[in-house]
Write a protein that holds these residues in place. Sequence first.
Motif, mmCIF file in Angstrom:
data_model
loop_
_atom_site.group_PDB
_atom_site.id
_atom_site.type_symbol
_atom_site.label_atom_id
_atom_site.label_comp_id
_atom_site.label_asym_id
_atom_site.label_seq_id
_atom_site.Cartn_x
_atom_site.Cartn_y
_atom_site.Cartn_z
ATOM 1 N N GLN A 92 0.804 -1.225 0.000
ATOM 2 C CA GLN A 92 0.000 0.000 0.000
ATOM 3 C C GLN A 92 0.834 1.271 0.000
ATOM 4 N N GLY A 93 2.174 1.121 -0.001
ATOM 5 C CA GLY A 93 3.022 2.295 0.131
ATOM 6 C C GLY A 93 3.423 2.515 1.583
ATOM 7 N N ASP A 94 4.331 3.459 1.781
ATOM 8 C CA ASP A 94 4.955 3.660 3.089
ATOM 9 C C ASP A 94 4.154 4.613 3.976
ATOM 10 N N THR A 95 3.107 5.232 3.445
ATOM 11 C CA THR A 95 2.314 6.180 4.224
ATOM 12 C C THR A 95 0.836 5.814 4.095
ATOM 13 N N GLY A 96 0.001 6.534 4.853
ATOM 14 C CA GLY A 96 -1.447 6.348 4.736
ATOM 15 C C GLY A 96 -1.984 5.345 5.745
ATOM 16 N N PRO A 97 -3.296 5.378 5.951
ATOM 17 C CA PRO A 97 -3.898 4.539 6.997
ATOM 18 C C PRO A 97 -3.781 3.041 6.736
ATOM 19 N N GLU A 98 -3.583 2.649 5.489
ATOM 20 C CA GLU A 98 -3.510 1.210 5.192
ATOM 21 C C GLU A 98 -2.076 0.720 4.990
ATOM 22 N N ARG A 99 -1.095 1.517 5.425
ATOM 23 C CA ARG A 99 0.298 1.160 5.112
ATOM 24 C C ARG A 99 0.716 -0.186 5.686
ATOM 25 N N ASN A 148 -1.247 -2.795 5.898
ATOM 26 C CA ASN A 148 -2.040 -3.896 5.340
ATOM 27 C C ASN A 148 -1.155 -4.887 4.585
ATOM 28 N N ASP A 200 9.265 5.182 -2.766
ATOM 29 C CA ASP A 200 8.162 4.505 -2.087
ATOM 30 C C ASP A 200 7.157 4.021 -3.135
ATOM 31 N N SER A 238 3.889 1.713 -4.093
ATOM 32 C CA SER A 238 2.709 0.968 -3.663
ATOM 33 C C SER A 238 2.310 0.043 -4.800
ATOM 34 N N GLU A 296 -1.068 0.816 -6.123
ATOM 35 C CA GLU A 296 -1.100 1.973 -7.020
ATOM 36 C C GLU A 296 -0.586 1.610 -8.415
#
Lengths: 364, 375
Positions: free
Chosen positions: B132-139, B141, B204, B206, B209
Motif C-alpha cells: 500500500q506504500g509507506d504512508t497512509g492509513p492502510e500502510r 495492510n 516509495d 505501492s 497503485e
Amino acid sequence: MSNDTALPLARFTILEVNDANVPLCLRLSTSLAAKIAADLGASVLKIEPPGGDPVRRAPPFLPQGESALFQFLNTSKRSLVLDLASDAGRATLKGLLDKADAVLFEEPAASAPLLRASRATPIEIAAFSVEMNAATRPVSEFAILALGGLLHMVGEPERKPLRLGGHQASYAAGLTAFTGLAAALAARDAGQTAPDVRVSLAEVMQWVNWKAVSGADAAGASPGREGRISEFQIVPCRDGHVAVVYTVTQWPATRTLIGDPRLADAKFSTRAGRRQNIAELYEIITPWFVGKTRTEIQKTAQAKGVPFGPIFSPAELLQTEQYVARGFLADMDHPTLGTLRLPQLPVQWNGRSFAPRPAPELAA
Amino acid sequence: MSARPLTGVRVLDFGLLTAGANTSAMLADLGADVIKIESGAYLDPFRIVGKPDNEDGWWNRSPQFRFTNRNKRGLALNLKAPEGQRVIRELAAHCDVVVENFRRGVLDRAGLGYKDLSALNPRLVFAAISSQGDTGPERMNVSFGSTLDATSGIASLTGYEGEEPRISGMDVNYPDQIVSLFATGIVITAVMEARRTGQGAFLDFSQREVASFTLGEEILAASADPARPNGRRGNREEGVTQQDAYRCKDGRWIAVTLDQPDATLAAFCASLDSTAAVTALLARGIAAAPCNDGNDLLGNTALQGVTLVRDERGGLVKGLPYRLSGKGISIERPGPDLGQHTSEVLRELLGYDDAQLKKLAEAGVTSTMPTIGDV
C-alpha cells in the motif's frame, strides 16, 4: 516538484513518433512509456500524423467527448503534427532526431528504418518477437493475451477463457519500454554506447506469465484457469464481492477469523487437503461474508493478518481512504476540459509525487 | 564483458517473491552486482512455495526461486541478530541501491531502514516496494498477489458478462508481476541522479497503485462521469466491433478481434481445427491467435523470443522482457544456494578473514541451512 528543472529527467529530450497505419495496441505502449518519462520531467515531443494520434478518438470518452485514454497517456508532452509521408515532414523529423536522446516508435511504422538509423537511441515497440518475423501479422491486444498464455489463466475451466480488465498487454509493455528507455539514458549519461531497445507485447505477456511455463516445465501439466476449484475465489458480501486470498502460512489465521469449528477438521489442515475439499471449504466460509460490508471484512481480516481483497470499481477508488491520504490521484487543471482527476505515477520520491501536466491539444 | 548500463552499481537485495526479487533481477540483467540477503530463519518464500521435495537441500531446488534469482549472489545473514545487522550496515556502505519488499517497519526495527542506511551512505537509492506504500492509513495492510487484483480495480473489470468479478489467481498473481517493470526504470532514474548529485533517494512504491495506474483512463473517465456504466463485459472491449474466444473443432480456444461484425464466426471456428482457423483468419487480415498454455509456450521457441533462457545447470529460468542491442541475456550464474556467497562477499567487500567468518557462523549469524523446521 513544481519546478521542472528539479525533475529527474529534465535534461533529456525524447521524441515519440506516432506514424500512420500502426495498430492501436502498440500506440498505447509507446505513449505510456513516453508519458512516464514526460511526467518525470523529460522534454517529450509527440509527433502526430495529420489528423492526430488515432488514440485521440479512442474510448473511454469524457462527457465533453474527448478521449480519457488520450488524456491519460499523453500528460506532460508537447505535440507537433508532421506528415511523415512527405519529404518536408521527414526532413523536419531528421532535424529533431539530431537533438534528441531517444526516440520511441512502433515496428510497423513506415518511418521505422529512418528512426532506427538516427543518433537518438531507438526504443521500438513491436507486437511479436524478432524470431516470429511477423511485423505485418494482424494484431489485437486480445490476441496477444491469448498468444502469451495469460488468457488461458482466467475463468472457469469448462467455459471460455477471459481477458483481464484494462489494457494490460499494452501497458505492461509500456512499463517495460520505460525501463528500457531509462537503461538507455543511463548508458548515454555514463558515456557508453546506449543499447537500442526492442519491446514486444507478446514477449512481455509471456514474461509476466512465467509461472505457467515454470509450472509446466516442473510438473508436465500446465497451470490453467481453475475457477470454482481454485483456492482463491470470489465470494459475495453485503455490499459487493471479496477475493478470498491467503498464503499457506496464513491459513491458521484465516481459520480463526472465520471461526467455524468445522474448519478444524484434519482434511483442511494441509494445502493438498484444502484443494481436494475446496467446494466444502467454500460452503463453510461463504456465509461469514454475507452480512458484512467490504470495509468491515477488510478491517477484520487485516487485524488478523489475512489478505482478503475487497473488490472496488474505478469509481470507488476515487474515494479510497488510502489513495486520498497518499495523494495518489491528482487534480489536473486542463485548459479546456476543466479539472481532471487521474492517477499520478505510482511512486513517491523522497515523499514527493510527480504532478502530470495536461496532454497537448492538436495543432490546427 | 563490455560496460552495460548498470556496470559498477551494487545492489543490496532484500527482495522477496516476485515484486522485490524481480526488480533486483532486472537490475542484475543490466549489469548491476546484486547481493541478495536472506537468513536461515527467513528464506525467500519462493524457496518454500516452490519446493519440489522434502529431501535434504530442498531449499535450493525451487524452480520459482531459480527463475527469479539468477545472476545474483546470495548471502545468509540474520537480520534479527545485532551482529547480522552490523554486517549489513557495513555492506550498505559499499552499495548504491537497496531493494526491499518487507512489510513496513521490519527494516526500521532492525536499524536497517532508509534513515539508518542513508546516514551511513547518502548516495543510496532505497526502493521500498510494499502493498500500500509507506504512508497512509492502510500502510500496514498485507496482501498477496490477487488481493491487489481486487483492491486495484482490475478484478471489477474482469469476468463473464454480467457475472461476478474475477481475479488472476495464484498461478498468475498479476499485480506482483508488473511492479518490477516500472520500479526498475525508476530505480535507474534515481541512480542517474545519485551519480550526478551524490544524493540518493527514498523511492516509495505501492503495488496497489501500480495496478490501479494500469486503469488510468478508467479512473479518469469515472471521475468525470460517476454514472458511467462499468463492470464485466466478458472479452468485449469498448470501441471494438466484435471480440471473443471461440472454441474450435479440436476443442481448443482461439482469440479473435474483428473490425466488421461476423455472426457466423462461432460456427466457422467450430468447423475447423484451431491451427487452420487461425491461419484462415490471419489470411483475411483478422487478428487471431491460439489460446496457449504453459506447454505451448515451452514448445514455441520463436514465440518465446528472449523471455526464457537456461542456466549452466540446464535449468529453465526467466530471461528478459525486452531485447537490448538485438540480444537477450546469457545467465552468468544460477540462482544462489542459501548463503552460497556469504564468505566470498564478506571477504571481497569488507575484508573479513577466516577467524571473523568462523565466529559469525558459530554465532548463527551466517548459515547455509534453514532454521525454520518442517514446512
